[in-house]
Design an enzyme around this catalytic site. Structure first.
Site, PDB file in Angstrom:
ATOM      1  N   HIS A  12       1.329  -0.984   2.468  1.00 52.30           N
ATOM      2  CA  HIS A  12       1.863  -1.501   3.740  1.00 52.30           C
ATOM      3  C   HIS A  12       2.842  -0.507   4.385  1.00 52.30           C
ATOM      4  O   HIS A  12       3.807  -0.916   5.046  1.00 52.30           O
ATOM      5  CB  HIS A  12       2.507  -2.879   3.527  1.00 52.30           C
ATOM      6  N   HIS A  59      11.460  -6.661   3.820  1.00 49.99           N
ATOM      7  CA  HIS A  59      12.308  -5.479   3.685  1.00 49.99           C
ATOM      8  C   HIS A  59      13.625  -5.708   4.426  1.00 49.99           C
ATOM      9  O   HIS A  59      13.914  -5.046   5.419  1.00 49.99           O
ATOM     10  CB  HIS A  59      11.599  -4.242   4.229  1.00 49.99           C
ATOM     11  N   HIS A 196       5.274   5.475  -4.961  1.00 49.47           N
ATOM     12  CA  HIS A 196       6.142   6.142  -3.994  1.00 49.47           C
ATOM     13  C   HIS A 196       7.601   5.909  -4.347  1.00 49.47           C
ATOM     14  O   HIS A 196       7.956   4.907  -4.963  1.00 49.47           O
ATOM     15  CB  HIS A 196       5.865   5.697  -2.557  1.00 49.47           C
ATOM     16  N   GLU A 243       6.463  -2.440  -6.184  1.00 47.49           N
ATOM     17  CA  GLU A 243       5.737  -3.337  -5.271  1.00 47.49           C
ATOM     18  C   GLU A 243       4.355  -3.700  -5.810  1.00 47.49           C
ATOM     19  O   GLU A 243       3.775  -4.720  -5.436  1.00 47.49           O
ATOM     20  CB  GLU A 243       5.576  -2.669  -3.894  1.00 47.49           C
TER      21      GLU A 243
HETATM   22 FE   LIG Z   1       7.525  -1.840   1.076  1.00 48.45          FE
END
Ligand SMILES: [Fe+2]
Length: 313
Positions: A12, A59, A196, A243
């Protein structure tokens, strides 16, 4: 009876949303990413779900550090796009499905999963970017193709839920959906990741080997994934790689046997590895994965780009 027919995993990355909103999808850097979702959009148009359950994380848009629910189920009639600092994304308001959401809340909570019920909530790129990738760009004054039941998961403040807890919640959601009386075709999304890290000395970390093994096991041996401790995600996939536990809710909501009908992986988008998979519940007597449309259609850029990997099971 309602039924979950398929699961979709998708990164995302917020920069993907910015590329869509600013008309950059045809630029070579972004075309590499978006072309990997063309067949997915075709699949989605053919599958035509009545409802999507979208597992994602907020977020610091709807929830600040003042209040971070581990699992928050959106039961509202609509979820407007959040202002993430530069105005809300120009996407349609997400329509909810309060009846199904309330049913899931009742079933899952009585199954001893303590969800937070949310009756008012905005949704950020964590949800709207995967929706764009699977449903395409849609004018903000139009409508998304189907209503959505959002499930927000805490993966931003320690401790997030374990992979096992996520998988078992997926199982409980499957049971809840299958006890809903209306005949609804449901697709469930798991979003976020893949590897990431966006800050600190290891910023920019990407681990393609880890990501591909995760995707392989998601199809074939999810029980291996549910045992992975948080520290392994952090070490191997970067701080934000955690995530990926959200994908295990999606996988838990599917049957034991699935057909992997599509996969796409490319590095990077912004500073993130982009992963995507479509898993259909295995249907006895159905043609094997890869022999049905659109699975049989090869990604037209796959051979041309060394960093774009599309693998069928
Ligand atoms: Fe994220």
């Amino acid at each position: 009876m309602a039924r979950i027919v398929a699961g979709v995993g998708s990164s995302h990355v917020p920069a993907i949303g910015a590329a869509i909103d600013n008309g950059k999808t045809e630029e070579p850097y972004w075309k590499r990413v978006f072309s990997g979702f063309e067949k997915s959009q075709e699949w989605m148009r053919e599958t035509k779900p009545d409802v999507a359950i979208i597992v994602y994380n907020d977020h610091a848009s709807a929830f600040s550090v003042d209040l971070i629910p581990t699992f928050a189920l959106g039961c509202a009639a609509e979820f407007p796009p959040a202002d993430e600092g530069w105005g809300p994304r120009p996407v349609p308001v997400v329509q909810g499905h309060p009846a199904l959401a309330s049913h899931i809340a009742q079933s899952v909570i009585l199954d001893e999963f303590d969800l937070t019920i949310v009756n008012k909530m905005t949704v950020d790129h964590g949800m709207t970017v995967p929706m764009n990738l699977l449903f395409g760009k849609i004018d903000k004054n139009a409508h998304w193709p189907c209503p959505v039941v959002p499930l927000a998961v805490n993966v931003v403040m320690y401790p997030p839920p374990t992979g096992h807890r996520c998988f078992m919640l997926g199982r409980a959601i499957k049971k809840a959906v299958e006890s809903y009386p209306d005949d609804l075709k449901v697709v469930i999304f798991g979003t976020g990741g893949l590897s990431h890290q966006i800050s600190g000395p290891r910023a920019g970390l990407i681990n393609s080997k880890w990501d591909k093994a995760f995707l392989d096991n998601l199809s074939k041996d999810p029980q291996k994934l549910v045992k992975i401790p948080h520290v392994d995600y952090m070490r191997e996939a970067g701080a934000e790689g955690i995530e990926m536990v959200m994908w295990l809710i999606m996988r838990g909501a599917l049957g034991d046997k699935v057909d992997e009908v599509y996969r796409f992986y490319t590095v990077p988008a912004s500073n993130t590895a982009v992963g995507h998979i479509i898993l259909e519940n295995h249907r006895r007597g159905a043609k094997p994965a890869g022999k049905r449309k659109p699975a049989a259609v090869k990604h037209k850029h796959a051979a041309a780009r060394a960093k774009v990997h599309r693998i069928r099971s």
